[in-house]
Design an enzyme around this catalytic site. Structure first.
Site, PDB file in Angstrom:
ATOM      1  N   GLY A  89       0.829  -1.338  -0.033  1.00  0.00           N
ATOM      2  CA  GLY A  89      -0.048  -0.033  -0.009  1.00  0.00           C
ATOM      3  C   GLY A  89       0.824   1.227   0.082  1.00  0.00           C
ATOM      4  O   GLY A  89       0.330   2.308  -0.062  1.00  0.00           O
ATOM      5  N   GLY A 123      -0.272   6.453   1.442  1.00  0.00           N
ATOM      6  CA  GLY A 123       0.973   5.668   0.862  1.00  0.00           C
ATOM      7  C   GLY A 123       2.100   6.297   1.353  1.00  0.00           C
ATOM      8  O   GLY A 123       3.414   5.844   0.671  1.00  0.00           O
ATOM      9  N   ARG A 173      14.794   0.194   1.172  1.00  0.00           N
ATOM     10  CA  ARG A 173      15.305  -0.764   1.543  1.00  0.00           C
ATOM     11  C   ARG A 173      15.612  -2.150   0.641  1.00  0.00           C
ATOM     12  O   ARG A 173      15.130  -2.149  -0.400  1.00  0.00           O
ATOM     13  CB  ARG A 173      14.383  -1.405   2.569  1.00  0.00           C
ATOM     14  N   ASP A 249       1.485 -11.135   7.052  1.00  0.00           N
ATOM     15  CA  ASP A 249       1.986 -10.402   5.808  1.00  0.00           C
ATOM     16  C   ASP A 249       3.152  -9.649   6.315  1.00  0.00           C
ATOM     17  O   ASP A 249       3.929  -8.927   5.398  1.00  0.00           O
ATOM     18  CB  ASP A 249       1.191  -9.098   5.422  1.00  0.00           C
ATOM     19  N   ASP A 259       9.615  -5.593   7.907  1.00  0.00           N
ATOM     20  CA  ASP A 259       8.677  -4.559   8.365  1.00  0.00           C
ATOM     21  C   ASP A 259       8.857  -4.173   9.882  1.00  0.00           C
ATOM     22  O   ASP A 259       8.131  -4.778  10.920  1.00  0.00           O
ATOM     23  CB  ASP A 259       7.232  -5.210   8.090  1.00  0.00           C
TER      24      ASP A 259
END
Length: 487
Positions: A89, A123, A173, A249, A259
């Site tokens: 997203g 976003g 990243r 996720d 993440d």
């Protein structure tokens, strides 16, 4: 044309695996930091990346010829609830590069603007969480823990609305891939067997090519992911790291940490520590991380069932047998790591009880996790000549520990201490210091503390002069209970 050796192997997959995303130019992109060493490792032209054209790419404002970014599709369980349609997203996959050793790495922008998967979000990322992920992911790498890496941080010149208006930023990243457990769930939930098989073959070729020619490649792939995650979670636990949001996720099949949202390293030892504001029930607490990892891996096994066997019952049995290995793999890695941290080289039947007794003492005396193990790495403590304040009140356990050391092969305390200091860090990116660093960056546009923290945590096992404050736990008024991912 930019000297970028990017390939876009994910774009070679069917179109339902991703979506092309329009660029959202930043009004005034400025480079905060470029990881020159990582750029060199990846074979990228660091000077070009630091140029206006490179910064435009790293901010998601403009792409050079041949770079066609995309956002990947995935699903996932978030705090136990399944969402079949998540996806990148706020991320753009620029492509992948191959380093001199032949390893493939994907380069992704995080926070570069809305994508077809944004679900009414903007976003964007804000500066604080970008700096936190940069510092923590690079610290994890220095600690020897598999992780995504930070290539660059760019300030966008855009104000982003969260609780208040905050400066926007983008993190570039690097990961061996961004394929998640949730990516497999995406295709399984759609009963897209062809897509599931394509994804599995891609992941095997990228991460576990040795299983491709085996008699049961998809079962072996599941076993490899289970083993990688068992080792990863053990490594987290051994340094007191708390991921914060272990949704499916947010679990990479590569076995890399991915993440970094409400993540932190624990200060005062408490197995129930959480850092996510919305984790009211402690689902992702420190002590629950192995349980949640197995829960997530069970969801991966469920997604892979059609590939494991045409017979559902047989597939369930095969998956169950693979998942049963997680506990032994995790505890094997975790207990081996604890023995190393305590200077022990042999395994004994009562080791688990011995370890639990230490943690019980640490919790009772509100001991700092990192400093407890670092203090034990002092030859005077090993020899019974000294008890520092960090170990005060733990003398009964220290006596048992020294007795346990006498049962090992004889080793002079100085050598044992040196070996222990190689696995017990002196410095971690402590949460209160990260918040202080973020404050100076956000409020004063001052990145001095950011750079200092990066230099320090790049050598976490080596004590550095005049840096004692970075090894000190927070005072009560300095403690930071929650961290945020900035979405």
């Amino acid at each position: 044309m930019a000297p970028l050796p990017f390939q876009q192997s994910y774009a070679a997959l069917p179109e339902r695996f991703y979506a092309s995303a329009p660029l959202s130019p930043a009004p005034d992109p400025k480079l905060i930091r470029l990881n020159y060493a990582l750029a060199e490792q990846l074979g990228l032209d660091a000077q070009w990346l630091a140029s206006p054209q490179g910064v435009a790419m790293l901010s998601g404002s403009a792409m050079p010829e041949g770079v066609d970014p995309l956002s990947t599709a995935y699903a996932g369980h978030q705090f136990g609830s399944f969402n079949p349609h998540l996806g990148d997203g706020r991320a753009l996959l620029l492509g992948d590069v191959q380093d001199a050793q032949g390893h493939v790495w994907e380069v992704q922008l995080k926070g570069s603007g809305p994508t077809p998967f944004s679900r009414r979000g903007d976003g964007r990322a804000v500066l604080g969480p970008v700096l936190r992920e940069y510092v923590v992911s690079e610290a994890m790498h220095a600690l020897g823990i598999p992780t995504t890496r930070a290539l660059a941080a760019v300030k966008t010149g855009m104000a982003v609305l969260r609780e208040t208006m905050l400066p926007g930023a983008v993190l570039a990243r690097v990961a061996s891939s961004h394929i998640r457990v949730g990516t497999f769930q995406y295709f399984a939930s759609r009963q897209d067997l062809a897509g599931l098989r394509i994804l599995a073959d891609f992941a095997i070729a990228r991460h576990y090519p040795q299983v491709a020619q085996g008699p049961a490649p998809y079962l072996e792939f599941l076993q490899q992911v289970i083993a990688a995650q068992a080792k990863l979670i053990a490594q987290w636990m051994l340094v007191g790291f708390i991921h914060g949001v272990m949704n499916t996720d947010n679990m990479a099949v590569s076995g890399e940490t991915i993440d970094y949202g409400p993540c932190a390293f624990m200060d005062q030892y408490d197995p129930n520590t959480v850092f996510s504001f919305i984790d009211e029930r402690g689902r992702y607490a420190f002590t629950n991380q192995p349980t949640i990892a197995l829960w997530n891996l069970t969801r991966l096994a469920e997604a892979l069932l059609p590939l494991l066997s045409e017979d559902e019952d047989e597939g369930v049995a095969l998956a169950g047998q693979a998942l049963e290995q997680f506990g032994g793999l995790f505890h094997g890695a975790y207990f081996a790591g604890l023995r190393a941290k305590l200077g022990l080289k042999t395994q004994q039947a009562k080791d688990e009880t011995f370890f639990h007794a230490l943690f019980a003492q640490m919790q009772e005396h509100q001991a700092d996790f990192t400093n407890t193990f670092r203090s034990l790495s002092d030859e005077r403590v090993i020899a019974g000549e000294y008890v520092p304040d960090t170990l005060e009140g733990m003398q009964p356990w220290l006596h048992q520990w020294r007795q346990r050391l006498t049962q090992e092969a004889e080793e002079v305390p100085a050598i044992r201490a040196e070996n222990m200091r190689c696995v017990n860090p002196c410095y971690i990116p402590r949460n209160h210091l990260i918040e202080s660093m973020i404050g100076t960056a956000v409020n004063n546009d001052d990145y001095t503390l950011f750079e200092e923290m990066l230099r320090l945590t790049a050598s976490p096992y080596t004590e550095q002069a005049d840096m004692a404050r970075y090894a000190q736990p927070p005072q009560p008024e300095e403690r930071v209970r929650y961290t945020f991912c900035g979405t």
